[in-house]
Motif scaffolding. Structure first.
Motif, PDB file in Angstrom:
ATOM      1  N   ARG A  59     -24.150 -42.229  18.147  1.00 19.68           N
ATOM      2  CA  ARG A  59     -24.158 -43.516  18.864  1.00 19.68           C
ATOM      3  C   ARG A  59     -24.467 -43.302  20.358  1.00 19.68           C
ATOM      4  N   THR A  60     -23.837 -42.298  20.955  1.00 20.73           N
ATOM      5  CA  THR A  60     -24.056 -41.999  22.371  1.00 20.73           C
ATOM      6  C   THR A  60     -25.520 -41.639  22.646  1.00 20.73           C
ATOM      7  N   ILE A  61     -26.112 -40.844  21.752  1.00 23.58           N
ATOM      8  CA  ILE A  61     -27.513 -40.427  21.920  1.00 23.58           C
ATOM      9  C   ILE A  61     -28.431 -41.652  21.914  1.00 23.58           C
ATOM     10  N   VAL A  62     -28.213 -42.530  20.933  1.00 24.71           N
ATOM     11  CA  VAL A  62     -29.058 -43.721  20.793  1.00 24.71           C
ATOM     12  C   VAL A  62     -28.937 -44.637  22.016  1.00 24.71           C
ATOM     13  N   THR A  63     -27.717 -44.732  22.566  1.00 24.58           N
ATOM     14  CA  THR A  63     -27.506 -45.567  23.764  1.00 24.58           C
ATOM     15  C   THR A  63     -28.140 -44.913  24.996  1.00 24.58           C
ATOM     16  N   SER A  64     -27.904 -43.618  25.167  1.00 25.21           N
ATOM     17  CA  SER A  64     -28.385 -42.901  26.364  1.00 25.21           C
ATOM     18  C   SER A  64     -29.900 -42.866  26.457  1.00 25.21           C
ATOM     19  N   ARG A  65     -30.571 -42.699  25.337  1.00 31.99           N
ATOM     20  CA  ARG A  65     -32.031 -42.531  25.385  1.00 31.99           C
ATOM     21  C   ARG A  65     -32.757 -43.814  25.802  1.00 31.99           C
TER      22      ARG A  65
END
Length: 301
Positions: free
Chosen positions: A162-168
């Protein structure tokens, strides 16, 4: 060159498992630094043949100058067709060492190691378009969660995805430093190396389609081995060992072994050793990479 590249694991046990016939045809499907291949050649007579596979451009520099040696620039998932192109329908023995060579981890530009800040590449075969950066920047959350969970057994796989998808959305994740900055909150204190190694393993397996290629290779190896021919496989984690163990035991990767009308098991191989062979204390002292190695030997029925 060979020693700095990759120290061959369970060398004596592999040679014993192959039961080399001096005039036979053998295949080393994971050539790497050529340590296992050189040992096979020592045991072959002048009519013997060794065919080595490796898709890694770095491994090609280790090619052996010997008229009995043939090199195939391919992934072992293309075993059967590649052998046919060389004129071989059946072989006496096949060896696979599924570990990533220490050389690949030591090359900063390859993006395999958590020790160097480099682009997130991780391709064994530079012709492939899928890199670790592409996975991190384009895969949906669900798919990232699955990859981290299954291939890396990462504890907090769901929240990391979830963090990766938000950060990118703000900026793409291109390098190890980018990724560490994004994942920082999820890395358990004092366990950074272990955590990152698990995440990197999962990305590497996905980028190189390692499990699909392994299953394809195992099925093809059963087809190209002569009756009585040997298959020798070294794996380093349960994701690799499980399909090897299941295929040797049942002739398939999932479910029970199939039986014919009379109740006879329908499978191409039989296990030569009941349990996996592991490194001796002596080898463990010399080569730490052998710690997680499991060797399984099978014979074509």
């Amino acid at each position: 060159m060979e020693n700095s590249y990759h120290v061959p694991v369970l060398l004596a046990e592999c040679m014993e498992g192959l039961e080399i016939n001096p005039s036979g045809v053998y295949v080393d499907v994971t050539f790497g630094g050529g340590g296992h291949s050189r040992e096979i050649l020592k045991r072959l007579g002048e009519n013997g043949v060794l065919i080595a596979f490796d898709q890694d451009p770095d491994a090609q520099r280790n090619k052996i100058d010997d008229k009995r040696f043939l090199f195939v620039d391919q992934n072992f998932g293309y075993l059967k067709n590649s052998l046919r192109l060389l004129g071989y329908r059946q072989v006496d023995g096949i060896l696979a060492d599924l570990g990533v060579s220490s050389h690949q981890f030591n090359e900063p530009g390859r993006g395999f190691s958590i020790r160097f800040d480099a682009d997130l590449d991780m391709r064994m075969d530079k012709q492939r378009s899928l890199t670790a950066a592409v996975v991190l920047n384009t895969y949906p959350e669900e798919k990232l969660h699955k990859i981290f969970g299954i291939y890396g057994e990462v504890q907090n796989a769901k929240s990391l995805a979830r963090t990766i998808v938000t950060s990118r959305l703000d900026r793409p994740i291109q390098t190890l430093a980018d990724f560490k900055a994004v994942a920082a909150a999820h890395i358990p204190k004092g366990k950074e190396n272990k955590y990152m190694a698990q995440v990197f393993q999962s990305l590497r397996i996905e980028v190189n389609a390692e499990i699909e290629m392994l299953e394809s290779f195992l099925e093809q190896s059963a087809e190209v081995l002569k009756p009585g021919g040997r298959l020798v496989v070294i794996s380093y984690h349960s994701l690799e060992d499980r399909p090897v163990k299941n295929f040797i035991a049942k002739g398939k990767f999932r479910g029970e072994v199939e039986k014919d009308f009379f109740g006879n098991e329908q499978k191409p191989l039989r296990a030569v050793t009941r349990k996996a062979i592991v490194a001796s204390e002596e080898e463990l002292l010399k080569n730490s990479r052998s710690r997680s190695a499991k060797l399984r030997i099978a014979e074509k029925l």
